[in-house]
Design a protein around this motif. Structure first.
Motif, short mmCIF file in Angstrom:
data_model
loop_
_atom_site.label_atom_id
_atom_site.label_comp_id
_atom_site.label_asym_id
_atom_site.label_seq_id
_atom_site.Cartn_x
_atom_site.Cartn_y
_atom_site.Cartn_z
N ASP A 2 1.31 6.53 -11.86
CA ASP A 2 2.22 5.65 -12.59
C ASP A 2 1.84 4.22 -12.24
O ASP A 2 0.83 3.97 -11.57
N GLU A 3 2.64 3.26 -12.67
CA GLU A 3 2.28 1.86 -12.46
C GLU A 3 2.18 1.52 -10.97
O GLU A 3 1.23 0.84 -10.55
N GLU A 4 3.10 2.01 -10.16
CA GLU A 4 3.06 1.69 -8.74
C GLU A 4 1.85 2.31 -8.07
O GLU A 4 1.23 1.71 -7.19
N TYR A 5 1.50 3.53 -8.48
CA TYR A 5 0.29 4.18 -7.95
C TYR A 5 -0.93 3.31 -8.24
O TYR A 5 -1.77 3.08 -7.37
N VAL A 6 -1.03 2.84 -9.48
CA VAL A 6 -2.19 2.04 -9.88
C VAL A 6 -2.25 0.73 -9.10
O VAL A 6 -3.29 0.36 -8.55
N ARG A 7 -1.12 0.04 -9.02
CA ARG A 7 -1.12 -1.27 -8.34
C ARG A 7 -1.35 -1.11 -6.84
O ARG A 7 -2.04 -1.92 -6.22
N SER A 8 -0.79 -0.06 -6.24
CA SER A 8 -1.04 0.19 -4.83
C SER A 8 -2.50 0.52 -4.58
O SER A 8 -3.10 0.08 -3.59
N ILE A 60 -5.36 4.45 -17.55
CA ILE A 60 -4.07 3.93 -17.10
C ILE A 60 -3.36 3.09 -18.16
O ILE A 60 -2.33 2.48 -17.90
N ARG A 61 -3.90 3.04 -19.38
CA ARG A 61 -3.34 2.16 -20.41
C ARG A 61 -1.87 2.46 -20.71
O ARG A 61 -1.12 1.57 -21.08
N LEU A 96 0.82 -1.20 0.00
CA LEU A 96 0.00 0.00 0.00
C LEU A 96 0.86 1.25 0.00
O LEU A 96 1.78 1.39 0.80
N ARG A 97 0.52 2.17 -0.91
CA ARG A 97 1.25 3.41 -1.02
C ARG A 97 0.40 4.60 -0.58
O ARG A 97 0.87 5.72 -0.56
N GLY A 98 -0.85 4.37 -0.19
CA GLY A 98 -1.78 5.43 0.18
C GLY A 98 -1.23 6.29 1.32
O GLY A 98 -0.04 6.23 1.63
#
Length: 429
Positions: free
Chosen positions: A339-345, A290-291, A203-205
């Motif tokens: 970015d990708e980490e934001y989306v996955r988090s 997010i593509r 989690l990056r929140g």
């Protein structure tokens, strides 16, 4: 027969009972996984396409080609249900879509500009099952073909955003159109593993868009007392350039995008006309495709909801007292977070906490300026008009100004007094 009075004239639309279209050949059964991003946007997209020409066979052609298209886009034929953990999944055993034929007693011109949502018009041109009592009962797709006296027709669609975002919905509609013309479009990708939550979650929140806002300004009362109306506002290239120059005037910024400029003006003006008190928290949620955010790109034909949101959170006092350059900068920074980490988090965060979203003090911006709805030819030419159906009270949609034009059309809904004040602010710009 459904009737509606518009500009002194009476529009009558006669609908026949729906037929239920099934895929032309066998499709997968079982349960279709929905990612945390799918779960986060549980509402219907209602869209209306206007075509100036048709033939006697238009309904038959659309119905037969729909059966072929549903072989590839089979999740749209299913039914929403809950799994053992209370998450949405699609039950693919249903395998049918309601298809309605209708006839109007007027010309297409009489229905006006469909870019401005009108609930009464939408109800005439988009089929909604009258027996629906909850979100789980809502069909994932319905289609209605309405013929007009002038020889044209409209195609009204209702598609669940939980199953497809705007880009995926357009991929479906354009594939359907290609099949109607005799083509063989590429099949979509249904591999749902790409957006599964990680185990264990990372989690990056926290995420500001899940902050619950207190209604210090009694906005709920305003919405309840007054009639909510929708209106569109055209931001010409000249008006957009003037906003950009105002944002750059104090030297804080090196540049200003069109999206940031228009979004900043809309957010500030809307907060002002809703009479938000200085201490009132106000939230701007921006829906982001997010593509392009992954190092290893997702398949270009991925079918689903590839949209997340990023957020700006401040008080109404700070928003309106600071220069517009500060608002633009806040919007730019929020967009750069994705970015990708934001989306996955974010996927992990939603999967773990299932946080609610609330509309109080919130403006949601969804830009449809890059959707390819102008190239949906079922055999009678491209659509000449596109409407986005009804809007949630917090939603604001950006549309292209029109063919050959470079401005942006902003479509939104507000209580009547607030809409009058918003119009005055835009006119003074």
């Amino acid at each position: 027969m459904e009737t509606l009075t518009v500009n002194g004239g009476v529009i009558m639309v006669k609908k026949v009972p729906p037929v239920f279209v099934t895929p032309e050949s066998e499709t997968p059964g079982g349960f279709y996984f929905l990612s945390s991003l799918d779960q986060a946007i549980p509402f219907l997209m209602q869209t209306i396409y206007v075509f100036r020409a048709s033939s006697e066979t238009v309904a038959d052609v659309l119905q037969q080609s729909l059966a072929k298209a549903l072989v590839h886009f089979y999740p749209l034929t299913g039914a929403m249900t809950l799994d053992s953990e209370g998450r949405f999944v699609v039950d693919c055993s249903k395998k049918s879509v309601a298809f309605v034929e209708a006839v109007a007693n007027c010309t297409i011109d009489m229905i006006g500009d469909l870019r401005v949502p009108d609930p009464d018009i939408t109800r005439k041109l988009v089929y909604m099952d009258p027996n629906v009592k909850s979100f789980l009962d809502l069909p994932l797709l319905t289609a209605q073909v309405t013929k007009f006296r002038c020889g044209g027709f409209t195609l009204g669609l209702s598609i669940s955003h939980t199953v497809a975002d705007g880009v995926s919905a357009m991929a479906f509609v354009n594939s359907w159109a290609e099949i109607a013309r005799g083509g063989s479009p590429a099949a979509p990708c249904h591999d749902r593993r790409y957006l599964r939550a990680r185990v264990p979650p990372i989690l990056r929140g926290p995420y500001d868009d899940f902050v619950q806002i207190a209604d210090m300004s009694d906005m709920k009362s305003l919405y309840e007392k007054e009639r909510n109306i929708s209106r569109m506002f055209t931001f010409s290239p000249e008006k957009i350039e003037a906003i950009k120059q105002a944002a750059l005037a104090d030297g804080r910024l090196q540049g200003c995008s069109t999206f940031s400029a228009v979004t900043a003006v809309v957010w500030r003006a809307r907060s002002q006309v809703l009479n938000m008190k200085p201490a009132q928290l106000t939230k701007l949620r921006i829906l982001v495709d997010i593509r392009s955010k992954f190092k290893d790109p997702l398949p270009s034909n991925y079918f689903g909801s590839l949209v997340t949101s990023t957020c700006c959170l401040t008080t109404a006092g700070e928003l309106m007292e600071r220069p517009i350059s500060c608002t633009v900068e806040q919007i730019r920074k929020a967009c750069q977070l994705v970015d990708e980490e934001y989306v996955r988090s974010r996927i992990d965060y939603i999967d773990v906490y299932r946080p609610p979203l609330a509309s109080v003090g919130t403006l949601v911006i969804s830009s449809w300026t890059r959707l390819s709805f102008g190239s949906t030819d079922f055999g009678w030419g491209d659509p000449t008009q596109f409407g986005c159906g009804d809007l949630a009270r917090e939603l604001c949609v950006f549309l292209p100004e029109g063919e050959g034009k470079k401005g942006i059309v902003v479509v939104m809904a507000l209580p009547e007094s607030a809409m009058t004040a918003f119009q005055e602010l835009v006119d003074q710009m």
